[in-house]
Design a protein around this motif. Structure first.
Motif, short mmCIF file in Angstrom:
data_model
loop_
_atom_site.label_atom_id
_atom_site.label_comp_id
_atom_site.label_asym_id
_atom_site.label_seq_id
_atom_site.Cartn_x
_atom_site.Cartn_y
_atom_site.Cartn_z
N SER A 1 -1.80 0.01 -15.22
CA SER A 1 -1.74 -1.30 -15.98
C SER A 1 -0.38 -1.32 -16.38
O SER A 1 0.11 -0.59 -17.27
CB SER A 1 -2.86 -1.57 -16.95
N GLN B 1 -2.68 4.37 -18.20
CA GLN B 1 -3.82 4.51 -17.30
C GLN B 1 -4.41 5.80 -17.60
O GLN B 1 -3.84 6.51 -18.30
CB GLN B 1 -3.09 4.50 -15.77
N TYR C 1 -6.47 3.00 -12.91
CA TYR C 1 -5.55 2.31 -12.26
C TYR C 1 -4.51 2.02 -13.22
O TYR C 1 -4.65 2.02 -14.49
CB TYR C 1 -6.14 1.10 -11.40
N LYS D 1 -3.13 0.47 -7.69
CA LYS D 1 -4.31 1.12 -7.59
C LYS D 1 -3.87 2.67 -7.38
O LYS D 1 -4.06 3.09 -6.08
CB LYS D 1 -5.46 0.78 -6.55
N THR D 2 -3.75 3.50 -8.27
CA THR D 2 -3.42 4.97 -7.97
C THR D 2 -4.44 5.45 -7.92
O THR D 2 -5.74 5.38 -7.99
CB THR D 2 -2.57 5.38 -9.36
N ARG E 1 -13.68 5.89 -12.85
CA ARG E 1 -14.04 6.51 -11.70
C ARG E 1 -13.76 8.08 -11.93
O ARG E 1 -13.20 8.34 -12.94
CB ARG E 1 -12.79 6.32 -10.57
N HIS F 1 0.80 -1.20 -0.05
CA HIS F 1 0.00 -0.16 0.01
C HIS F 1 0.77 1.19 -0.21
O HIS F 1 2.01 1.39 0.67
CB HIS F 1 -0.98 0.11 1.22
N GLN G 1 -3.24 -5.28 -13.59
CA GLN G 1 -3.43 -4.27 -13.10
C GLN G 1 -2.25 -4.00 -12.02
O GLN G 1 -1.88 -4.99 -11.36
CB GLN G 1 -4.52 -4.26 -12.01
#
Length: 391
Positions: free
Chosen positions: A271, A264, A269, A297-298, A228, A46, A294
């Motif tokens: 890739s 991306q 996100y 998760k930016t 998103r 993370h 992937q």
């Protein structure tokens, strides 16, 4: 980066996306070991919540009271290239060279930055720039100065010799690789191949720079389509009519050895894709789907740069941060600072410094509203840490 369409439309399932999803599921069902094997390598750490550097590490480098810069490219001779694209409301030159003494001049010259005349011999709408290992600078001209209107010229790639400040080649992007609504934004070059992101209609376009041939891949792939909204410190971004704004793929980089690309949407996100897939005549659609991994998760990004060792540097719009991500998948939060209002594509010099513009793009006319930029726009300099990340 491109403002073309909005989240409600993007979230509606389309036949193309259903087909892509089904193809991926068929591939996984056909190989029951694919899931377990992938899970051993797919996880990344993370992003740390606490920044490694304090506010003093970020120092003003230069300012402008009339230009909004969205990309910076330092050159080995001490000059720096700045992109001031038309789509965010800039007028005048779209590419500048900054000399070591601080003076600015249109680059490669005033003629290529003319606002009128033959589109073949001027930059109509700058959409990205990158320096290749050969030393040439490649500039993407997407031909769409107003993203709410149709293109005014076909897109092209320009190879520029920075030593001579001279355009060496102009390579058109073939119409067969485009779609209605295409707006190319972001370019990466390795050897004789360019990889271009389509932020209007999510895809990757691969250009053979020697032959001048363009091919389109991963059209409407879920990893390249925004799912998103763009999120700023103030919350999700809306356009002038109140709709949530979202963008398809516009950030792309290639590894130093050319073996993979990352791509991306700003509001998607990251890739990673092996470049061998683009050149394998026997690859199946299902294999291509499975080949898009992937990678992280930016948050919402305003830009991305890659270093000579493959480390990625991200400009985080959501928290006003500079982040990094190594090839070993180690994330670092280098700095978080309220001065970084919509940071854009950072530039890395050869002496361990990163330069980034606090571009305030959400306050430009790019999203259909009135300009509310707080001048001056500031470019900041930061010395990159040389120590390993905190454990």
């Amino acid at each position: 980066m491109t403002v073309l369409h909005y989240l409600p439309r993007l979230l509606r399932p389309t036949p193309i996306r259903r087909a892509a999803f089904c193809a991926a599921m068929v591939g996984l069902l056909a190989n029951p070991l694919a899931g377990p094997l992938a899970s051993t390598t797919a996880w990344a750490l993370h992003m740390p919540k606490v920044a490694e550097l304090g506010p003093s590490a970020l120092t003003p480098f230069m300012q402008s009271d009339k230009q909004v810069w969205d990309a910076i490219l330092p050159l080995p001779d001490g000059r720096m290239l700045f992109e001031a694209p038309a789509w965010v409301g800039n007028t005048g030159p779209q590419l500048y060279a900054r000399a070591p003494d601080g003076t600015l001049a249109p680059w490669p010259d005033a003629a290529w930055n003319a606002t009128q005349g033959d589109a073949a011999t001027r930059i109509v709408s700058a959409g990205g720039l990158v320096r290749a290992a050969s030393g040439s600078v490649w500039v993407l001209d997407n031909g769409v100065p107003d993203h709410a209107k149709p293109p005014v010229a076909p897109p092209k790639l320009l190879e520029i010799d920075p030593a001579q400040n001279k355009v060496l080649r102009s390579i058109p992007i073939e119409a067969s690789a485009l779609r209605p609504g295409s707006i190319l934004s972001g370019v990466a070059v390795h050897d004789k191949t360019a990889y271009v992101a389509d932020s209007g209609v999510g895809a990757v376009i691969v250009v053979d720079l020697a032959a001048g041939m363009s091919r389109r891949f991963l059209d409407h792939h879920p990893a390249l389509v925004a799912t998103r909204p763009i999120v700023t410190p103030a919350g999700p971004l809306h356009d002038a009519s109140g709709r949530l704004a979202a963008l398809d793929a516009s950030m792309i980089a290639v590894s130093p050895d050319g073996s993979w690309i990352v791509v991306q949407p700003p509001s998607g996100y990251l890739s990673r894709i092996a470049t061998s897939l683009f050149f394998d005549p026997d690859v199946t659609p299902a294999a291509f789907e499975e080949g898009v991994t992937q990678w992280f998760k930016t948050p919402t990004l305003g830009g991305m740069a890659i270093d000579s060792d493959g480390t990625l540097y991200w400009a985080d719009v959501t928290t006003g941060s500079i982040l990094s991500y190594t090839t070993g998948r180690i994330p670092r939060r280098l700095i978080t600072d309220p001065r970084l209002t919509w940071p854009t594509t950072p530039g890395l010099d050869e002496h361990g410094h990163l330069f980034v513009s606090a571009s305030q793009i959400d306050h430009t006319t790019a999203f259909g509203g009135a300009q509310s930029v707080t001048w001056p726009v500031t470019v900041y300099e930061m010395t990159l840490p040389t120590t390993p990340p905190p454990q």
